[in-house]
Write a protein that holds these residues in place. Structure first.
Motif, PDB file in Angstrom:
ATOM      1  N   PHE A   1      -6.501   3.687   3.349  1.00 41.48           N
ATOM      2  CA  PHE A   1      -6.008   2.724   2.374  1.00 41.48           C
ATOM      3  C   PHE A   1      -6.325   1.336   2.905  1.00 41.48           C
ATOM      4  O   PHE A   1      -5.753   0.891   3.894  1.00 41.48           O
ATOM      5  CB  PHE A   1      -4.508   2.899   2.148  1.00 41.48           C
ATOM      6  CG  PHE A   1      -4.164   4.178   1.455  1.00 41.48           C
ATOM      7  CD1 PHE A   1      -3.970   4.222   0.082  1.00 41.48           C
ATOM      8  CD2 PHE A   1      -4.062   5.363   2.173  1.00 41.48           C
ATOM      9  CE1 PHE A   1      -3.662   5.410  -0.566  1.00 41.48           C
ATOM     10  CE2 PHE A   1      -3.766   6.553   1.539  1.00 41.48           C
ATOM     11  CZ  PHE A   1      -3.571   6.580   0.162  1.00 41.48           C
TER      12      PHE A   1
ATOM     13  N   ILE B   1       2.278   8.309  -3.443  1.00 38.45           N
ATOM     14  CA  ILE B   1       1.734   9.008  -4.611  1.00 38.45           C
ATOM     15  C   ILE B   1       0.739  10.075  -4.163  1.00 38.45           C
ATOM     16  O   ILE B   1       0.761  11.213  -4.642  1.00 38.45           O
ATOM     17  CB  ILE B   1       1.066   8.016  -5.583  1.00 38.45           C
ATOM     18  CG1 ILE B   1       2.133   7.170  -6.295  1.00 38.45           C
ATOM     19  CG2 ILE B   1       0.198   8.752  -6.617  1.00 38.45           C
ATOM     20  CD1 ILE B   1       1.560   6.078  -7.173  1.00 38.45           C
ATOM     21  N   GLU B   2      -0.129   9.716  -3.211  1.00 40.12           N
ATOM     22  CA  GLU B   2      -1.119  10.682  -2.719  1.00 40.12           C
ATOM     23  C   GLU B   2      -0.458  11.821  -1.964  1.00 40.12           C
ATOM     24  O   GLU B   2      -0.840  12.983  -2.098  1.00 40.12           O
ATOM     25  CB  GLU B   2      -2.146   9.973  -1.835  1.00 40.12           C
ATOM     26  CG  GLU B   2      -3.260  10.867  -1.356  1.00 40.12           C
ATOM     27  CD  GLU B   2      -4.610  10.175  -1.354  1.00 40.12           C
ATOM     28  OE1 GLU B   2      -5.565  10.765  -0.830  1.00 40.12           O
ATOM     29  OE2 GLU B   2      -4.705   9.056  -1.887  1.00 40.12           O
TER      30      GLU B   2
ATOM     31  N   LEU C   1       0.808  -1.213   0.000  1.00 41.72           N
ATOM     32  CA  LEU C   1       0.000   0.000   0.000  1.00 41.72           C
ATOM     33  C   LEU C   1       0.847   1.270   0.000  1.00 41.72           C
ATOM     34  O   LEU C   1       0.366   2.338  -0.379  1.00 41.72           O
ATOM     35  CB  LEU C   1      -0.903   0.019   1.238  1.00 41.72           C
ATOM     36  CG  LEU C   1      -1.952  -1.084   1.370  1.00 41.72           C
ATOM     37  CD1 LEU C   1      -2.662  -0.975   2.708  1.00 41.72           C
ATOM     38  CD2 LEU C   1      -2.952  -1.025   0.232  1.00 41.72           C
TER      39      LEU C   1
ATOM     40  N   ASN D   1       1.241  14.043  -4.577  1.00 41.05           N
ATOM     41  CA  ASN D   1       0.245  14.744  -5.391  1.00 41.05           C
ATOM     42  C   ASN D   1      -0.268  15.962  -4.629  1.00 41.05           C
ATOM     43  O   ASN D   1      -0.403  17.056  -5.192  1.00 41.05           O
ATOM     44  CB  ASN D   1      -0.929  13.811  -5.734  1.00 41.05           C
ATOM     45  CG  ASN D   1      -0.627  12.909  -6.905  1.00 41.05           C
ATOM     46  OD1 ASN D   1       0.307  13.152  -7.673  1.00 41.05           O
ATOM     47  ND2 ASN D   1      -1.406  11.852  -7.047  1.00 41.05           N
TER      48      ASN D   1
ATOM     49  N   ASP E   1      -4.586  -0.959  -7.310  1.00 36.95           N
ATOM     50  CA  ASP E   1      -3.893   0.310  -7.524  1.00 36.95           C
ATOM     51  C   ASP E   1      -4.676   1.491  -6.969  1.00 36.95           C
ATOM     52  O   ASP E   1      -4.102   2.541  -6.667  1.00 36.95           O
ATOM     53  CB  ASP E   1      -3.625   0.531  -9.011  1.00 36.95           C
ATOM     54  CG  ASP E   1      -2.433  -0.284  -9.506  1.00 36.95           C
ATOM     55  OD1 ASP E   1      -1.699  -0.802  -8.656  1.00 36.95           O
ATOM     56  OD2 ASP E   1      -2.242  -0.393 -10.725  1.00 36.95           O
ATOM     57  N   LYS E   2      -5.986   1.335  -6.850  1.00 37.64           N
ATOM     58  CA  LYS E   2      -6.840   2.434  -6.345  1.00 37.64           C
ATOM     59  C   LYS E   2      -6.946   2.425  -4.830  1.00 37.64           C
ATOM     60  O   LYS E   2      -7.523   3.322  -4.246  1.00 37.64           O
ATOM     61  CB  LYS E   2      -8.229   2.330  -6.966  1.00 37.64           C
ATOM     62  CG  LYS E   2      -8.266   2.659  -8.459  1.00 37.64           C
ATOM     63  CD  LYS E   2      -9.673   2.509  -9.019  1.00 37.64           C
ATOM     64  CE  LYS E   2      -9.690   2.805 -10.530  1.00 37.64           C
ATOM     65  NZ  LYS E   2     -11.038   2.616 -11.098  1.00 37.64           N
TER      66      LYS E   2
ATOM     67  N   ASN F   1      -6.238  -2.938 -11.329  1.00 38.41           N
ATOM     68  CA  ASN F   1      -6.795  -1.583 -11.192  1.00 38.41           C
ATOM     69  C   ASN F   1      -7.418  -1.382  -9.825  1.00 38.41           C
ATOM     70  O   ASN F   1      -7.314  -0.306  -9.225  1.00 38.41           O
ATOM     71  CB  ASN F   1      -7.838  -1.334 -12.286  1.00 38.41           C
ATOM     72  CG  ASN F   1      -7.223  -1.199 -13.658  1.00 38.41           C
ATOM     73  OD1 ASN F   1      -6.038  -0.875 -13.778  1.00 38.41           O
ATOM     74  ND2 ASN F   1      -8.002  -1.440 -14.692  1.00 38.41           N
TER      75      ASN F   1
ATOM     76  N   ARG G   1       3.261   2.461  -1.761  1.00 38.71           N
ATOM     77  CA  ARG G   1       3.485   3.188  -3.020  1.00 38.71           C
ATOM     78  C   ARG G   1       2.358   4.187  -3.267  1.00 38.71           C
ATOM     79  O   ARG G   1       2.594   5.355  -3.576  1.00 38.71           O
ATOM     80  CB  ARG G   1       3.594   2.209  -4.186  1.00 38.71           C
ATOM     81  CG  ARG G   1       3.749   2.882  -5.547  1.00 38.71           C
ATOM     82  CD  ARG G   1       3.913   1.843  -6.652  1.00 38.71           C
ATOM     83  NE  ARG G   1       4.055   2.463  -7.947  1.00 38.71           N
ATOM     84  CZ  ARG G   1       3.024   2.806  -8.723  1.00 38.71           C
ATOM     85  NH1 ARG G   1       1.778   2.576  -8.306  1.00 38.71           N
ATOM     86  NH2 ARG G   1       3.228   3.372  -9.899  1.00 38.71           N
ATOM     87  N   ASN G   2       1.102   3.732  -3.137  1.00 34.67           N
ATOM     88  CA  ASN G   2      -0.035   4.616  -3.380  1.00 34.67           C
ATOM     89  C   ASN G   2      -0.142   5.703  -2.321  1.00 34.67           C
ATOM     90  O   ASN G   2      -0.609   6.808  -2.608  1.00 34.67           O
ATOM     91  CB  ASN G   2      -1.326   3.802  -3.436  1.00 34.67           C
ATOM     92  CG  ASN G   2      -1.436   3.006  -4.731  1.00 34.67           C
ATOM     93  OD1 ASN G   2      -0.815   3.351  -5.728  1.00 34.67           O
ATOM     94  ND2 ASN G   2      -2.208   1.947  -4.709  1.00 34.67           N
TER      95      ASN G   2
END
Length: 255
Positions: free
Chosen positions: A191, A101-102, A95, A105, A253-254, A250, A97-98
């Motif tokens: 997450f 990314i958040e 988890l 961002n 990844d979300k 997908n 990595r995401n």
């Protein structure tokens, strides 16, 4: 395949906004005076560190980390981020990595002059030296930045919250320092670890599939027969409640 391939140092470097072509030695980082005597203050509930994003190295770590995780601080200073990632719980690593990314961002959508006022918090399970898992609350903010606004030095404060954790999902909270000096919550995401039932091998197959490898190529890389890989793919699809492998990828990844 090693689970660290999911979130390698190079991947973290890219997510933070640095180009692989960047010459790290030419990056100018504004000077920041670290009060080492305060930073090394002993605590029974947590530890602190400073991480340099421009060269992906810890530049300081409090000795109190040994009270929490059982490792000497020099292990992190000498072995760096690769060691830190290697002791993250496998499910949390998937988890992470995401989460980054958040974080970035939000960071890059914040004006340069406001980025130093952001505080990022999330829980994480870390494998201690005795092989038990400790849940920490990781809170951090950036102390300095490169001339073009990339993160440079990050101050990290980790608190042992093992006894307070009742779920294994990861909650990311982003606060911003208000003019009155109070941190105000401005973003929050949970997450889910709904895919935690995937085995280590299934997670390896999923990651390679996410990178575009065929079943035959995955079998060769993992030294498995192709039928075993196909079986793993079916289990991944079933466990994620998806119609096919692309949908499974997908969905994860979300998260």
């Amino acid at each position: 395949m090693n689970l660290l391939d999911i979130l390698s140092t190079g991947e973290l470097y890219r997510i933070a906004g640095y180009s692989k072509k960047t010459n790290k030695e030419n990056i100018h980082i504004p000077y920041f005076n670290l009060e080492v005597e305060n930073f090394e203050k002993q605590t029974h509930t947590g530890y602190q560190g400073v991480f340099n994003w421009s060269n992906m190295q810890y530049i300081s770590m409090s000795t109190s980390i040994k009270k929490i995780l059982g490792y000497d601080k020099d292990v992190f200073l000498l072995r760096g981020i690769n060691f830190a990632l290697s002791i993250v719980h496998p499910t949390d690593l998937l988890l992470l990595r995401n989460i980054h990314i958040e974080i970035f961002n939000y960071y890059y959508n914040t004006p340069n002059e406001q980025r130093g006022k952001l505080r990022f918090s999330y829980n994480l399970r870390i494998r201690a030296a005795d092989n038990s898992y400790v849940t920490i609350l990781r809170q951090s903010n950036f102390l300095s930045f490169t001339d073009d606004g990339k993160p440079a030095l990050e101050y990290i404060n980790c608190t042992d919250i093992t006894q307070y954790r009742f779920t294994s999902s990861i909650n990311l909270a982003i606060h911003k320092l208000s003019p009155s000096g109070i941190y105000v919550l401005c973003h929050e995401t949970e997450f889910s670890d709904s895919h935690h039932t995937l085995s280590k091998r299934e997670m390896e197959v999923l990651e390679l599939a996410r990178k575009g490898y065929t079943s035959k190529e995955i079998a060769e890389k993992l030294y498995l027969c192709i039928e075993t890989v196909k079986s793993h793919r079916k289990h991944i699809i079933a466990k994620t409640g998806s119609g096919n492998m692309t949908a499974a990828i997908n969905k994860i990844d979300k998260l």
